[in-house]
Design a protein around this motif. Structure first.
Motif, PDB file in Angstrom:
ATOM      1  N   GLY A   1      42.848  17.753  68.478  1.00  0.00           N
ATOM      2  CA  GLY A   1      41.948  17.142  67.497  1.00  0.00           C
ATOM      3  C   GLY A   1      41.648  18.125  66.388  1.00  0.00           C
ATOM      4  N   PHE A   2      40.770  17.740  65.512  1.00  0.00           N
ATOM      5  CA  PHE A   2      40.409  18.640  64.416  1.00  0.00           C
ATOM      6  C   PHE A   2      39.064  18.206  63.869  1.00  0.00           C
ATOM      7  CE2 PHE A   2      40.635  20.043  59.879  1.00  0.00           C
ATOM      8  CZ  PHE A   2      40.724  21.409  60.128  1.00  0.00           C
ATOM      9  N   SER A   3      38.241  19.188  63.510  1.00  0.00           N
ATOM     10  CA  SER A   3      36.929  18.845  62.963  1.00  0.00           C
ATOM     11  C   SER A   3      36.407  19.988  62.113  1.00  0.00           C
ATOM     12  CB  SER A   3      35.941  18.560  64.102  1.00  0.00           C
ATOM     13  OG  SER A   3      34.663  18.247  63.576  1.00  0.00           O
ATOM     14  N   ALA A   4      35.704  19.641  61.051  1.00  0.00           N
ATOM     15  CA  ALA A   4      34.942  20.640  60.311  1.00  0.00           C
ATOM     16  C   ALA A   4      33.710  20.976  61.145  1.00  0.00           C
ATOM     17  CB  ALA A   4      34.533  20.101  58.956  1.00  0.00           C
ATOM     18  N   SER A   5      33.119  22.107  60.853  1.00  0.00           N
ATOM     19  CA  SER A   5      31.900  22.484  61.575  1.00  0.00           C
ATOM     20  C   SER A   5      30.762  22.630  60.575  1.00  0.00           C
ATOM     21  CB  SER A   5      32.113  23.809  62.319  1.00  0.00           C
ATOM     22  OG  SER A   5      31.851  24.911  61.467  1.00  0.00           O
ATOM     23  N   PRO A   6      29.518  22.741  61.044  1.00  0.00           N
ATOM     24  CA  PRO A   6      28.387  22.967  60.117  1.00  0.00           C
ATOM     25  C   PRO A   6      28.344  24.414  59.602  1.00  0.00           C
ATOM     26  CG  PRO A   6      27.634  22.057  62.220  1.00  0.00           C
ATOM     27  CD  PRO A   6      29.037  22.513  62.421  1.00  0.00           C
TER      28      PRO A   6
ATOM     29  N   LEU B   1      37.895  30.209  53.308  1.00  0.00           N
ATOM     30  CA  LEU B   1      38.998  30.841  54.028  1.00  0.00           C
ATOM     31  C   LEU B   1      38.738  30.891  55.533  1.00  0.00           C
ATOM     32  CD1 LEU B   1      39.317  33.953  51.672  1.00  0.00           C
ATOM     33  CD2 LEU B   1      40.742  31.904  51.591  1.00  0.00           C
ATOM     34  N   ALA B   2      37.503  30.799  55.940  1.00  0.00           N
ATOM     35  CA  ALA B   2      37.116  31.019  57.341  1.00  0.00           C
ATOM     36  C   ALA B   2      37.498  29.830  58.220  1.00  0.00           C
ATOM     37  CB  ALA B   2      35.622  31.268  57.420  1.00  0.00           C
ATOM     38  N   PRO B   3      37.756  30.079  59.514  1.00  0.00           N
ATOM     39  CA  PRO B   3      38.119  28.970  60.410  1.00  0.00           C
ATOM     40  C   PRO B   3      36.904  28.138  60.811  1.00  0.00           C
ATOM     41  CG  PRO B   3      37.949  31.010  61.662  1.00  0.00           C
ATOM     42  CD  PRO B   3      37.735  31.372  60.201  1.00  0.00           C
ATOM     43  N   GLN B   4      37.143  26.833  60.935  1.00  0.00           N
ATOM     44  CA  GLN B   4      36.117  25.934  61.466  1.00  0.00           C
ATOM     45  C   GLN B   4      36.585  25.304  62.769  1.00  0.00           C
ATOM     46  OE1 GLN B   4      34.096  23.380  58.565  1.00  0.00           O
ATOM     47  NE2 GLN B   4      34.991  24.563  56.897  1.00  0.00           N
ATOM     48  N   SER B   5      37.902  25.304  62.990  1.00  0.00           N
ATOM     49  CA  SER B   5      38.479  24.827  64.251  1.00  0.00           C
ATOM     50  C   SER B   5      39.531  25.828  64.716  1.00  0.00           C
ATOM     51  CB  SER B   5      39.146  23.461  64.085  1.00  0.00           C
ATOM     52  OG  SER B   5      38.196  22.422  64.070  1.00  0.00           O
TER      53      SER B   5
ATOM     54  N   SER C   1      29.546  28.353  63.721  1.00  0.00           N
ATOM     55  CA  SER C   1      29.766  27.204  64.600  1.00  0.00           C
ATOM     56  C   SER C   1      31.257  26.885  64.582  1.00  0.00           C
ATOM     57  CB  SER C   1      28.978  25.990  64.109  1.00  0.00           C
ATOM     58  OG  SER C   1      27.609  26.283  64.077  1.00  0.00           O
ATOM     59  N   ILE C   2      31.849  26.723  65.760  1.00  0.00           N
ATOM     60  CA  ILE C   2      33.303  26.577  65.802  1.00  0.00           C
ATOM     61  C   ILE C   2      33.712  25.568  66.869  1.00  0.00           C
ATOM     62  CG2 ILE C   2      33.627  28.462  67.482  1.00  0.00           C
ATOM     63  CD1 ILE C   2      35.856  28.201  64.431  1.00  0.00           C
ATOM     64  N   HIS C   3      34.738  24.784  66.557  1.00  0.00           N
ATOM     65  CA  HIS C   3      35.362  23.882  67.529  1.00  0.00           C
ATOM     66  C   HIS C   3      36.619  24.550  68.076  1.00  0.00           C
ATOM     67  CE1 HIS C   3      33.003  20.226  66.577  1.00  0.00           C
ATOM     68  NE2 HIS C   3      33.013  20.692  65.334  1.00  0.00           N
ATOM     69  N   ILE C   4      36.895  24.326  69.373  1.00  0.00           N
ATOM     70  CA  ILE C   4      38.171  24.755  69.956  1.00  0.00           C
ATOM     71  C   ILE C   4      38.860  23.514  70.518  1.00  0.00           C
ATOM     72  CG2 ILE C   4      39.326  26.210  71.656  1.00  0.00           C
ATOM     73  CD1 ILE C   4      36.882  28.010  71.681  1.00  0.00           C
ATOM     74  N   PHE C   5      40.088  23.282  70.118  1.00  0.00           N
ATOM     75  CA  PHE C   5      40.871  22.150  70.623  1.00  0.00           C
ATOM     76  C   PHE C   5      42.056  22.680  71.413  1.00  0.00           C
ATOM     77  CE2 PHE C   5      38.664  20.495  66.914  1.00  0.00           C
ATOM     78  CZ  PHE C   5      38.169  19.284  67.385  1.00  0.00           C
ATOM     79  N   MET C   6      42.363  22.009  72.522  1.00  0.00           N
ATOM     80  CA  MET C   6      43.487  22.424  73.371  1.00  0.00           C
ATOM     81  C   MET C   6      44.729  21.599  73.019  1.00  0.00           C
ATOM     82  SD  MET C   6      41.737  22.527  77.126  1.00  0.00           S
ATOM     83  CE  MET C   6      39.960  22.625  77.310  1.00  0.00           C
ATOM     84  N   VAL C   7      45.866  22.264  72.983  1.00  0.00           N
ATOM     85  CA  VAL C   7      47.134  21.551  72.776  1.00  0.00           C
ATOM     86  C   VAL C   7      48.145  22.029  73.815  1.00  0.00           C
ATOM     87  CG1 VAL C   7      46.845  21.111  70.300  1.00  0.00           C
ATOM     88  CG2 VAL C   7      47.847  23.255  71.041  1.00  0.00           C
TER      89      VAL C   7
END
Length: 488
Positions: free
Chosen positions: A383-388, A300-304, A392-398
């Motif tokens: 963009g979009f990506s899973a994280s380890p 359920l947790a966010p990765q991106s 650990s989290i990715h942030i994408f700008m739109v």
């Protein structure tokens, strides 16, 4: 001689008339405490015997309870767990953090919230949301909309393979089985075998005959007798990694009903209108709550995170503040220890970000000092990506949230939960966009790890997917009337 306090727990439950001559012990220790986990080594013959007994108990007891009576028993067990002084809760609050490595305070907070999903009012809402009529269609034939009558039947035996990544999550499918009046043979994970065993022991305190329709034990995957479990059950529920789900499906016969809950990725969406001077601090705190609860081990947790340009703070400022908040959380609720392969995965994520930032300055890395405690990668693009995982989290700008499908569509099969922060006038537009690309649950930020009682796991029904239906068509009802000897 050790001065440590010792606690001994049975991490299994079988019907009371089954006695094991010998139990294996696994010892877990910290500075002050020694935890001894006891479990049986199971043979093929014992599995067959246990299965026969829980099936018999179901046919002679559980099957004859009404759904309301079943809800009452489960709810009374859950109510016991809402009492901080309840002895099994106190054991769990001591033992589960030792086994999983999760912070003691965070586990206590999470489990007292989670267990409330199984109080009477929540269970009634859950049953009614899927079966209607308070679940009475599992008790007897009920009128249906086509003019006839229908009755639902649960599986004769469910074999459940539980995951161990999130404490207590096993209770969800365990209770699903009880609500449809089915016995469960369960395999727990050594990563977290405690909560399901203790909860069934609570059920036994309330109604031993009810609890004796369940047998749960830990064992290592691949044991020879496991194939017999797959063969004996008519329905299989498997929770775990993609590899676990694939393996079970390959071993099970084609005539088995299999409900699988495998690898999924969560995401968060932040609209520019929520990043105002008076709101952005709380938005970021809510996001950190979602990232740090059980260290993203829940699907359920966010990765991106997607952040929309144009807010009162820039994405760079957003990432910096998020990083500071993750640092604060590391003090409040330290991350659980992780293994070497997880550390390597985080270091690889960081190295790739550093290389990209040198090449084009489109990526920024924020990281904890001298540890892998938390990592934030800011990408100056969609963009979009899973994280380890493990914070650990990715942030994408739109530029606009309507651009999300460009990034998400290739990952449709893995999408599950989305935490959303947008204004009401954009909520349903965004919900339609995300629903179309495969997201099946949306929640407020800060609530991503806390599902409601009527949620649809992975976009599917829970109870409805377990039952089969028998119909009495209207023609038969009318036809039988002519054989009434008292009717002209």
């Amino acid at each position: 001689m050790s001065n440590k306090e010792m606690t001994k727990i049975n991490i299994f439950y079988v019907p009371g008339n089954i006695i094991f001559d010998d139990l294996t012990e696994k010892v877990v220790e910290n500075e002050t405490h020694q935890l001894v986990l006891c479990y049986p080594k199971i043979s093929e013959q014992e599995i067959k015997k246990i299965t026969k007994i829980i099936t018999h108990n179901r046919n002679h007891y559980l099957k004859h309870l009404t759904v309301n009576e079943i809800i009452d028993i489960i709810a009374r067990a859950a109510e016991k767990w809402t009492n901080p002084a309840y002895h099994f809760r106190k054991i769990a609050e001591k033992a589960v953090p030792m086994v999983t490595g999760y912070d003691v305070d965070q586990f206590s907070l999470e489990i007292k919230n989670f267990i409330r999903l199984f109080r009477e009012k929540e269970l009634k809402r859950f049953v009614n949301s899927e079966l209607g009529q308070s679940g009475t269609v599992l008790d007897d034939f009920q009128p249906n909309l086509s003019g006839g009558f229908s009755k639902f039947y649960g599986p004769d035996l469910i074999f459940q393979i539980f995951s161990g990544n999130v404490p207590g999550i096993q209770l969800w499918t365990l209770i699903m089985g009880l609500l449809v009046k089915s016995p469960t043979l369960g395999k727990t994970s050594f990563s977290e075998p405690i909560m399901p065993a203790l909860f069934v022991q609570t059920l036994a305190e309330i109604d031993p005959k009810f609890a004796d329709t369940i047998a749960i034990m830990p064992w290592h995957s691949g044991e020879k007798f496991e194939k017999h479990c797959l063969d004996l059950a008519d329905t299989i529920i498997v929770c775990g990694s993609k590899e676990t789900v694939t393996s079970v499906k390959s071993k099970a016969s084609l005539n088995k009903r299999i409900l699988s809950y495998g690898y999924k990725i969560g995401l968060a969406v932040v609209g520019r209108e929520t990043l105002t001077p008076d709101r952005y601090v709380q938005v970021i705190k809510d996001l950190v709550e979602d990232i740090t609860t059980y260290d993203q081990q829940s699907c359920l947790a966010p990765q991106s995170i997607f952040i929309e340009r144009g807010g009162a703070i820039t994405p760079q400022e957003f990432a910096s503040i998020l990083s500071n908040e993750l640092d604060n959380y590391q003090i409040k609720y330290p991350r659980a220890p992780i293994n070497e392969s997880d550390k390597i995965a985080i270091e690889k994520m960081r190295q790739e970000a550093e290389i990209t930032s040198i090449k084009n300055e489109a990526t920024s890395l924020f990281r904890s000092d001298n540890s892998t405690a938390w990592t934030v990668i800011l990408h100056n693009k969609n963009g979009f990506s899973a994280s380890p995982l493990n914070r650990s989290i990715h942030i994408f700008m739109v530029d606009d949230l309507t651009d999300l499908p460009l990034a998400l569509t290739p990952y449709q099969q893995y999408l599950q939960s989305a935490g959303i922060a947008v204004s009401p006038d954009r909520l349903f537009l965004l919900a339609n966009i995300l629903g179309k690309v495969g997201v099946n649950r949306m929640s407020a930020l800060g609530k991503m790890n806390h599902v409601s009682s009527g949620w649809h796991h992975d976009g599917h029904f829970n109870l409805l997917d377990l039952v089969r239906v028998t119909d009495i068509e209207q023609s038969l009802e009318c036809y039988s009337e002519q054989f009434d000897p008292d009717v002209e």
